[in-house]
Write an enzyme that holds these catalytic residues in place. Sequence first.
Site, PDB file in Angstrom:
ATOM      1  N   GLY A  71     -14.073 -43.779 -15.663  1.00 48.41           N
ATOM      2  CA  GLY A  71     -14.027 -42.589 -14.826  1.00 48.41           C
ATOM      3  C   GLY A  71     -13.964 -41.310 -15.649  1.00 48.41           C
ATOM      4  N   THR A  72     -13.211 -41.339 -16.729  1.00 43.93           N
ATOM      5  CA  THR A  72     -13.063 -40.146 -17.569  1.00 43.93           C
ATOM      6  C   THR A  72     -14.409 -39.709 -18.134  1.00 43.93           C
ATOM      7  OG1 THR A  72     -10.797 -40.751 -18.158  1.00 43.93           O
ATOM      8  CG2 THR A  72     -11.943 -39.241 -19.646  1.00 43.93           C
ATOM      9  N   ASN A 151      -5.454 -38.995  -6.397  1.00 48.04           N
ATOM     10  CA  ASN A 151      -4.749 -40.157  -6.952  1.00 48.04           C
ATOM     11  C   ASN A 151      -3.236 -40.114  -6.747  1.00 48.04           C
ATOM     12  OD1 ASN A 151      -5.726 -38.021  -8.788  1.00 48.04           O
ATOM     13  ND2 ASN A 151      -4.297 -38.914 -10.256  1.00 48.04           N
ATOM     14  N   GLN A 179     -10.670 -42.811  -6.788  1.00 48.72           N
ATOM     15  CA  GLN A 179      -9.575 -43.299  -5.931  1.00 48.72           C
ATOM     16  C   GLN A 179     -10.030 -43.600  -4.501  1.00 48.72           C
ATOM     17  OE1 GLN A 179      -6.565 -44.254  -6.630  1.00 48.72           O
ATOM     18  NE2 GLN A 179      -6.444 -43.585  -8.757  1.00 48.72           N
ATOM     19  N   ALA A 200     -14.272 -48.949 -12.690  1.00 50.51           N
ATOM     20  CA  ALA A 200     -14.120 -50.333 -12.228  1.00 50.51           C
ATOM     21  C   ALA A 200     -12.665 -50.789 -12.153  1.00 50.51           C
ATOM     22  CB  ALA A 200     -14.913 -51.276 -13.142  1.00 50.51           C
ATOM     23  N   HIS A 201     -11.830 -50.311 -13.069  1.00 47.28           N
ATOM     24  CA  HIS A 201     -10.460 -50.857 -13.088  1.00 47.28           C
ATOM     25  C   HIS A 201      -9.590 -50.342 -11.943  1.00 47.28           C
ATOM     26  CE1 HIS A 201      -7.806 -47.633 -14.869  1.00 47.28           C
ATOM     27  NE2 HIS A 201      -8.945 -47.167 -15.343  1.00 47.28           N
ATOM     28  N   CYS A 325      -0.297 -39.983 -16.428  1.00 43.72           N
ATOM     29  CA  CYS A 325      -0.518 -39.183 -17.629  1.00 43.72           C
ATOM     30  C   CYS A 325       0.620 -38.200 -17.871  1.00 43.72           C
ATOM     31  CB  CYS A 325      -1.822 -38.407 -17.519  1.00 43.72           C
ATOM     32  SG  CYS A 325      -3.151 -39.366 -16.831  1.00 43.72           S
TER      33      CYS A 325
END
Length: 388
Positions: A71-72, A151, A179, A200-201, A325
Site C-alpha cells: 500500500g505504501t 484505518n 482499509q 494484500a496483507h 505507526c
Amino acid sequence: METIYLDYNSTTPVDPEVIKVMQHALAENYGNPSSVHTLGQKSKTAIDAAREKIASLLGAKATEIYFTSGGTEADNLALKGAAIALRKKGNHIITSKIEHHAVLESGNYLEKNGFEVTYLSCDKDGVVSVDDLRQAIRPETTVVSIMMANNETGSIQPIKEMVAVCHEAGVLFHTDAVQAMGKIPVNVEETKVDMMSLSAHKFYGPKGIGVLYIRSKTPVAPLLHGGSHERRMRAGTENIASIIGMAKALEIAVDKLEGEHQRLTDLSEYFIDRVKTEVGEVYLNGPVENRVPSTVNLSFKGVEGEAIILSLDLKGIAVSSGSACTSGSLQVSHVLEAMDADTLLAQGSIRFSMGRYTTKEQLDYTVSVLPEIINRLRAMSATYQKAD
Ligand SMILES: *Cc1c(COP(=O)(O)O)cnc(C)c1O
C-alpha cells in the site's frame, strides 16, 4: 494462552488457502517471467492470470493493474507519479489530514520539491467534506487523494461525489482503498476513480505486495527505473508467489464480503454496547453510521491508550491505539486531532479492529477483563475525576 487478535487493521493473518497457492508458486514458478524459455513463460502465464482475476474483481482491465510492494508504494506512486507527470499543467495537490502516513509523507516530500499541497480537514465524525474539496480546487490543481475508509476510525468518505467534483474540474482522483477492500464494495467502474491503492496483507494475503490501479491513459511517471516490468511503470522482477497469493486472497475476500459485513456489524454493535455498559465513560470515535463496522475506536476517559494496550496484552488481547505507526509515543493521533477530539480523551483511545476469525466469545472475554483494567488505571490517573 491463545492470543485474541483485535488488530486486523494493522495486518491480518494469511488465509490457509492463500498459503497453499503461495507454497506451490514458490516451488513451481521460479522461472523469471521476463525469460523467453518455457519455465519463464510459465511464470508469466501465472502472473497474467492473477492480474486478470484481480482486474475482474475490481471492475478494471488487466492492463490497468500494476503490482507494487504494498500500500505504501502504491500511494507513493499515485501521488508523486501523477504530480510529476502533470508538473507542466500545475503544481497543486489536494489531500486530507486523516490520510495514512504513506499519503501524508508523500505530500510532504512533494512540498519540499516545489509543489503546493492542501490538507483538507474533516468533521467531528472524521468525514472530509465534498464542498471543502470543491472550494480547494484551483486551476493549477492536478491530483486529489482521499482515502476510501479510514484505518483508525473506519469512517467512509464520500468518494463518488468527490470523483465527480474532480472530473468536472479536469483533476485526477486517487483513493487509498487499503482499509476498504474486503469490508465494503470496492469497484472502479462504480466509483470512477483514476487511481486506487490496495495492500494484500490487509485482506488475508501476504505482506509486501499491493496494487496500484491506474485507469487507462492516466499520466503517471514511474518511481522505480530499470527493466521494462509492469509496462515500464515499476521496474524489478515480479514477486510471483505473492502476486498469486494476493489474487487468491482477493477472490476469497470479495466472496465473503457480504456475510462478513453483516456478521461484523452485529458483533461490533454488541461489543460497543457491552463496553459502554460494563466500563462507563467510554466514547466511540468516528461516525455511528457509514463506517467500516469492524473498526471500533473507543476513548476511555482519564486513561492513556498505551497503558490499556499493555494491560490487555498481559491478558492475551492484541489491540492498537490509533495508528500503529504513532504508537510508542504519547502523541495524539493525527486523525483524532483533525476530528477536533478532546486531547485527554484522544490519549485514551484504543482501536479494536475485528476480522474473519473474531468470535463473540473472544469479545465477551475482552469485555470481562476491561472493567478491572480501566478501573485500576483510573484509580492511578492524575487526569481522571469521577463525575458525580
Ligand atoms: C496499511 C495501510 C497502508 C500501507 O500499506 P502497506 O502494504 O503496509 O505498505 C496504506 N494505507 C492504509 C489506509 C493502510 O491501512
